[in-house]
Design a protein around this motif. Structure first.
Motif, PDB file in Angstrom:
ATOM      1  N   ARG A   3      26.142  44.287  38.103  1.00 24.64           N
ATOM      2  CA  ARG A   3      26.038  43.773  39.477  1.00 24.64           C
ATOM      3  C   ARG A   3      25.087  42.583  39.534  1.00 24.64           C
ATOM      4  N   GLY A   4      23.963  42.712  38.839  1.00 22.79           N
ATOM      5  CA  GLY A   4      22.983  41.632  38.856  1.00 22.79           C
ATOM      6  C   GLY A   4      23.524  40.353  38.248  1.00 22.79           C
ATOM      7  N   SER A   5      24.209  40.482  37.118  1.00 26.61           N
ATOM      8  CA  SER A   5      24.791  39.305  36.462  1.00 26.61           C
ATOM      9  C   SER A   5      25.848  38.659  37.346  1.00 26.61           C
ATOM     10  N   MET A  50      28.932  40.697  29.132  1.00 24.27           N
ATOM     11  CA  MET A  50      28.672  39.362  29.678  1.00 24.27           C
ATOM     12  C   MET A  50      29.936  38.610  30.055  1.00 24.27           C
ATOM     13  N   TYR A  51      30.928  38.658  29.171  1.00 24.73           N
ATOM     14  CA  TYR A  51      32.071  37.768  29.386  1.00 24.73           C
ATOM     15  C   TYR A  51      33.156  38.357  30.275  1.00 24.73           C
ATOM     16  N   ASN A  52      33.174  39.668  30.456  1.00 25.13           N
ATOM     17  CA  ASN A  52      34.043  40.218  31.485  1.00 25.13           C
ATOM     18  C   ASN A  52      33.551  39.816  32.864  1.00 25.13           C
ATOM     19  N   VAL A  53      32.241  39.780  33.043  1.00 23.75           N
ATOM     20  CA  VAL A  53      31.678  39.314  34.317  1.00 23.75           C
ATOM     21  C   VAL A  53      31.953  37.825  34.496  1.00 23.75           C
ATOM     22  N   LEU A  54      31.617  37.067  33.478  1.00 30.94           N
ATOM     23  CA  LEU A  54      31.740  35.608  33.547  1.00 30.94           C
ATOM     24  C   LEU A  54      33.155  35.153  33.864  1.00 30.94           C
ATOM     25  N   PHE A  55      34.105  35.610  33.083  1.00 31.53           N
ATOM     26  CA  PHE A  55      35.469  35.095  33.241  1.00 31.53           C
ATOM     27  C   PHE A  55      36.218  35.762  34.391  1.00 31.53           C
ATOM     28  N   SER A  56      35.763  36.927  34.826  1.00 30.04           N
ATOM     29  CA  SER A  56      36.345  37.507  36.040  1.00 30.04           C
ATOM     30  C   SER A  56      36.023  36.633  37.239  1.00 30.04           C
ATOM     31  N   ILE A  57      34.771  36.224  37.358  1.00 31.82           N
ATOM     32  CA  ILE A  57      34.380  35.363  38.478  1.00 31.82           C
ATOM     33  C   ILE A  57      35.130  34.037  38.421  1.00 31.82           C
ATOM     34  N   GLN A  58      35.246  33.475  37.231  1.00 27.09           N
ATOM     35  CA  GLN A  58      35.936  32.191  37.096  1.00 27.09           C
ATOM     36  C   GLN A  58      37.414  32.285  37.443  1.00 27.09           C
ATOM     37  N   SER A  59      37.981  33.474  37.309  1.00 30.62           N
ATOM     38  CA  SER A  59      39.421  33.632  37.508  1.00 30.62           C
ATOM     39  C   SER A  59      39.811  34.003  38.925  1.00 30.62           C
ATOM     40  N   PHE A  60      38.892  34.530  39.726  1.00 30.76           N
ATOM     41  CA  PHE A  60      39.261  35.025  41.044  1.00 30.76           C
ATOM     42  C   PHE A  60      39.887  33.957  41.930  1.00 30.76           C
ATOM     43  N   SER A  61      39.353  32.747  41.899  1.00 33.53           N
ATOM     44  CA  SER A  61      39.868  31.705  42.785  1.00 33.53           C
ATOM     45  C   SER A  61      41.312  31.339  42.449  1.00 33.53           C
ATOM     46  N   ARG A  62      41.742  31.630  41.238  1.00 36.77           N
ATOM     47  CA  ARG A  62      43.117  31.323  40.840  1.00 36.77           C
ATOM     48  C   ARG A  62      44.124  32.091  41.692  1.00 36.77           C
ATOM     49  N   ALA A 122      35.367  42.930  44.672  1.00 33.10           N
ATOM     50  CA  ALA A 122      35.660  42.375  43.346  1.00 33.10           C
ATOM     51  C   ALA A 122      34.569  42.746  42.351  1.00 33.10           C
ATOM     52  N   ARG A 123      33.328  42.647  42.793  1.00 36.35           N
ATOM     53  CA  ARG A 123      32.208  43.000  41.911  1.00 36.35           C
ATOM     54  C   ARG A 123      32.300  44.446  41.456  1.00 36.35           C
ATOM     55  N   GLU A 124      32.589  45.347  42.387  1.00 34.58           N
ATOM     56  CA  GLU A 124      32.658  46.766  42.040  1.00 34.58           C
ATOM     57  C   GLU A 124      33.841  47.070  41.121  1.00 34.58           C
ATOM     58  N   GLN A 125      34.918  46.318  41.251  1.00 35.33           N
ATOM     59  CA  GLN A 125      36.044  46.487  40.326  1.00 35.33           C
ATOM     60  C   GLN A 125      35.623  46.130  38.897  1.00 35.33           C
ATOM     61  N   VAL A 170      32.522  46.214  37.744  1.00 35.38           N
ATOM     62  CA  VAL A 170      31.585  47.259  37.318  1.00 35.38           C
ATOM     63  C   VAL A 170      32.344  48.466  36.769  1.00 35.38           C
ATOM     64  N   LYS A 171      33.321  48.951  37.526  1.00 35.81           N
ATOM     65  CA  LYS A 171      34.076  50.135  37.099  1.00 35.81           C
ATOM     66  C   LYS A 171      34.833  49.877  35.807  1.00 35.81           C
ATOM     67  N   PHE A 172      35.419  48.705  35.701  1.00 33.39           N
ATOM     68  CA  PHE A 172      36.210  48.382  34.511  1.00 33.39           C
ATOM     69  C   PHE A 172      35.338  48.382  33.261  1.00 33.39           C
ATOM     70  N   ILE A 173      34.185  47.724  33.333  1.00 32.39           N
ATOM     71  CA  ILE A 173      33.337  47.620  32.148  1.00 32.39           C
ATOM     72  C   ILE A 173      32.716  48.958  31.787  1.00 32.39           C
ATOM     73  N   VAL A 174      32.161  49.658  32.772  1.00 38.59           N
ATOM     74  CA  VAL A 174      31.518  50.949  32.496  1.00 38.59           C
ATOM     75  C   VAL A 174      32.524  51.938  31.923  1.00 38.59           C
ATOM     76  N   SER A 175      33.715  51.986  32.511  1.00 38.88           N
ATOM     77  CA  SER A 175      34.741  52.900  32.016  1.00 38.88           C
ATOM     78  C   SER A 175      35.236  52.503  30.632  1.00 38.88           C
ATOM     79  N   GLY A 176      35.145  51.219  30.332  1.00 39.56           N
ATOM     80  CA  GLY A 176      35.642  50.741  29.046  1.00 39.56           C
ATOM     81  C   GLY A 176      34.698  50.963  27.886  1.00 39.56           C
ATOM     82  N   VAL A 177      33.380  51.038  28.168  1.00 44.78           N
ATOM     83  CA  VAL A 177      32.412  51.145  27.076  1.00 44.78           C
ATOM     84  C   VAL A 177      31.790  52.522  26.918  1.00 44.78           C
ATOM     85  N   MET A 178      31.696  53.290  28.000  1.00 43.10           N
ATOM     86  CA  MET A 178      31.052  54.602  27.896  1.00 43.10           C
ATOM     87  C   MET A 178      32.026  55.674  27.434  1.00 43.10           C
TER      88      MET A 178
END
Length: 225
Positions: A107-109, A174-186, A207-210, A212-220
């Motif tokens: 969320r912070g990133s 890092m990059y799921n956050v980065l490129f998700s934000i870059q892609s939303f406007s598309r 969008a932010r919470e989506q 968060v859920k995607f990354i946490v569910s993907g790594v834990m």
């Protein structure tokens, strides 16, 4: 007025450097490192080229300071958000603490990058050019090392997925956050009503919470979710 009685002009070096870095950040974000010119940065800052060279040596030195300032600003923000969690000895042993830590830094990133769109553009330029300039700079942000070490400990304690290589943990964060934000406007022109409201505060949180859920569910480890 005589020359002796004329007040001396004083310079605030720290403030001057910040003004130059602000201008450089804007130019690098809009044009990328390769196309950016010191002349343009000098004009945007209101200071001459010789002063820029005096403070930063060359264009790569100036770019390095832009990256360094952004990294240190992000580190301070994350430290404020995570508080005692980052130094909690039980962080990589307790599933609830580790999940909270992940959610907090994601969320912070996300909020940090939304609030600093120039950084997003600089990262996009770097990615497009295979990070060739980034890999030349003397300053090396240590995010990868810090999060890699956390991931190794968390995995050894069963908090991360058994099939996840800890090396990819910071990259996925890092990059799921980065490129998700870059892609939303598309997708703003898509027929979905929520996407059409992509600039609204409600959509930003959704969008932010989506992410968060995607990354946490993907790594834990799934059994701990």
């Amino acid at each position: 007025m005589s020359q002796q009685s004329r007040p001396k002009k004083t310079y605030d070096a720290a403030r001057t450097k910040e003004i130059i870095l602000d201008a450089a950040e804007e130019i690098f974000a809009e044009l990328g490192f390769s196309a950016a010119r010191i002349d343009a940065i000098a004009q945007a800052s209101g200071y001459n080229k010789s002063l820029i060279y005096q403070y930063f040596q060359d264009k790569l030195g100036l770019y390095t300071e832009v990256v360094k300032r952004a990294d240190q600003l992000g580190d301070r923000m994350l430290a404020e958000m995570t508080g005692e969690l980052m130094i909690d000895e039980a962080l990589t042993e307790d599933a609830n603490k580790f999940r909270l830590f992940l959610e907090t830094i994601i969320r912070g990133s996300y909020e940090f990058l939304l609030g600093h769109p120039r950084f997003l553009k600089i990262y996009a330029w770097e990615a497009a050019e295979s990070w060739k300039t980034w890999n030349q700079i003397a300053y090396r942000p240590d995010d990868i090392t810090v999060f890699y070490e956390l991931a190794k400990k968390a995995k050894s304690n069963g908090l991360l997925r058994a099939d996840l290589d800890p090396y990819f943990f910071p990259i996925l964060l890092m990059y799921n956050v980065l490129f998700s934000i870059q892609s939303f406007s598309r997708f703003k022109g898509a027929p979905d009503v929520a996407v059409q409201a992509a600039d609204s505060a409600q959509w930003v949180v959704h969008a932010r919470e989506q992410v968060v859920k995607f990354i946490v569910s993907g790594v834990m480890e799934p059994s701990l979710l």
